[in-house]
Structure formats: C-alpha cells, structure tokens
Design a protein around this motif. Structure first.
Motif, PDB file in Angstrom:
ATOM      1  N   SER A 253     -19.476 -17.076 -24.877  1.00  0.00           N
ATOM      2  CA  SER A 253     -18.528 -18.008 -24.273  1.00  0.00           C
ATOM      3  C   SER A 253     -17.233 -17.296 -23.892  1.00  0.00           C
ATOM      4  CB  SER A 253     -18.232 -19.142 -25.248  1.00  0.00           C
ATOM      5  OG  SER A 253     -17.239 -19.988 -24.743  1.00  0.00           O
ATOM      6  N   ARG A 254     -16.729 -16.459 -24.792  1.00  0.00           N
ATOM      7  CA  ARG A 254     -15.492 -15.717 -24.494  1.00  0.00           C
ATOM      8  C   ARG A 254     -15.690 -14.760 -23.327  1.00  0.00           C
ATOM      9  NH1 ARG A 254     -15.335 -15.351 -30.186  1.00  0.00           N
ATOM     10  NH2 ARG A 254     -16.006 -13.175 -30.051  1.00  0.00           N
TER      11      ARG A 254
ATOM     12  N   LYS B  44     -15.755 -16.801 -20.094  1.00  0.00           N
ATOM     13  CA  LYS B  44     -14.400 -17.241 -19.732  1.00  0.00           C
ATOM     14  C   LYS B  44     -13.605 -16.072 -19.155  1.00  0.00           C
ATOM     15  CE  LYS B  44     -13.800 -21.122 -22.851  1.00  0.00           C
ATOM     16  NZ  LYS B  44     -13.010 -21.679 -23.970  1.00  0.00           N
ATOM     17  N   ARG B  45     -13.715 -14.906 -19.773  1.00  0.00           N
ATOM     18  CA  ARG B  45     -12.982 -13.744 -19.297  1.00  0.00           C
ATOM     19  C   ARG B  45     -13.433 -13.342 -17.899  1.00  0.00           C
ATOM     20  NH1 ARG B  45      -8.193 -11.896 -19.549  1.00  0.00           N
ATOM     21  NH2 ARG B  45      -8.043 -10.826 -21.493  1.00  0.00           N
TER      22      ARG B  45
ATOM     23  N   ASN C   6     -20.296 -17.748 -29.556  1.00  0.00           N
ATOM     24  CA  ASN C   6     -18.852 -17.662 -29.295  1.00  0.00           C
ATOM     25  C   ASN C   6     -18.513 -16.438 -28.456  1.00  0.00           C
ATOM     26  OD1 ASN C   6     -18.254 -19.995 -30.685  1.00  0.00           O
ATOM     27  ND2 ASN C   6     -17.814 -18.940 -32.602  1.00  0.00           N
TER      28      ASN C   6
ATOM     29  N   TYR D  57      -5.143 -19.460 -15.544  1.00  0.00           N
ATOM     30  CA  TYR D  57      -5.267 -19.322 -16.997  1.00  0.00           C
ATOM     31  C   TYR D  57      -5.537 -20.682 -17.647  1.00  0.00           C
ATOM     32  CZ  TYR D  57      -4.347 -17.979 -21.785  1.00  0.00           C
ATOM     33  OH  TYR D  57      -4.474 -17.768 -23.125  1.00  0.00           O
TER      34      TYR D  57
ATOM     35  N   ARG E 125     -14.701 -15.343 -15.633  1.00  0.00           N
ATOM     36  CA  ARG E 125     -14.182 -16.370 -14.715  1.00  0.00           C
ATOM     37  C   ARG E 125     -12.698 -16.128 -14.441  1.00  0.00           C
ATOM     38  NH1 ARG E 125     -14.099 -19.340 -10.496  1.00  0.00           N
ATOM     39  NH2 ARG E 125     -13.186 -21.386 -10.732  1.00  0.00           N
ATOM     40  N   TYR E 126     -11.942 -15.861 -15.494  1.00  0.00           N
ATOM     41  CA  TYR E 126     -10.514 -15.619 -15.341  1.00  0.00           C
ATOM     42  C   TYR E 126     -10.259 -14.381 -14.484  1.00  0.00           C
ATOM     43  CZ  TYR E 126      -5.647 -14.677 -16.440  1.00  0.00           C
ATOM     44  OH  TYR E 126      -4.303 -14.426 -16.340  1.00  0.00           O
TER      45      TYR E 126
ATOM     46  N   GLU F 299      -6.823 -23.325 -16.293  1.00  0.00           N
ATOM     47  CA  GLU F 299      -8.144 -23.819 -15.925  1.00  0.00           C
ATOM     48  C   GLU F 299      -9.224 -23.237 -16.815  1.00  0.00           C
ATOM     49  OE1 GLU F 299     -11.356 -23.212 -12.399  1.00  0.00           O
ATOM     50  OE2 GLU F 299      -9.290 -23.513 -11.768  1.00  0.00           O
ATOM     51  N   VAL F 300      -9.113 -21.956 -17.111  1.00  0.00           N
ATOM     52  CA  VAL F 300     -10.161 -21.279 -17.880  1.00  0.00           C
ATOM     53  C   VAL F 300     -10.007 -21.515 -19.376  1.00  0.00           C
ATOM     54  CG1 VAL F 300     -11.157 -19.043 -18.467  1.00  0.00           C
ATOM     55  CG2 VAL F 300     -10.531 -19.545 -16.102  1.00  0.00           C
ATOM     56  N   TYR F 301      -8.795 -21.352 -19.880  1.00  0.00           N
ATOM     57  CA  TYR F 301      -8.586 -21.370 -21.327  1.00  0.00           C
ATOM     58  C   TYR F 301      -8.018 -22.680 -21.867  1.00  0.00           C
ATOM     59  CZ  TYR F 301      -9.529 -16.411 -21.024  1.00  0.00           C
ATOM     60  OH  TYR F 301     -10.117 -15.203 -20.796  1.00  0.00           O
TER      61      TYR F 301
END
Length: 54
Positions: free
Chosen positions: A11-12, A15-16, A8, A49, A18-19, A51-53
């Motif tokens: 993954s976070r 994502k961060r 997890n 936002y 990418r954002y 798109e990513v989250y």
C-alpha cells in the motif's frame, strides 16, 4: 502478522508511486502552462499530497 506487513508495504509503495507520478506531472508544467490555468505549483503539490496521503 507477516501478511499484514506485506499488505502495508504494498500500500505504501502504491501511494508513493501515485504521488511521484503526480509530482512529475506537476513539475513538467511550464510557467506559461501554470499561468494559463491560473495555478500555483506549490498549491498543486500540496493538493497532490493531500489526495494521496489524506
């Protein structure tokens, strides 16, 4: 349990990253660039936002 936590966290972090990359790209656009493509910076940030989250 620890594997789940690590998965997890990775993954976070992904994502961060990418954002942050999308935000940097959007922020680098000049007002002229935005006008040329008829775009709104705040809408683009919102879509990034989403798109990513999700």
């Amino acid at each position: 349990m620890i594997n789940s936590f690590i998965t997890n966290a990775k993954s976070r972090i992904a994502k961060r990253r990418r954002y942050n990359s999308l935000v940097a790209e959007i922020q680098s656009l000049t007002p002229r660039d935005l006008a040329d493509i008829s775009a709104n910076r705040s809408e683009m940030l919102h879509h990034a936002y989403q798109e990513v989250y999700g």
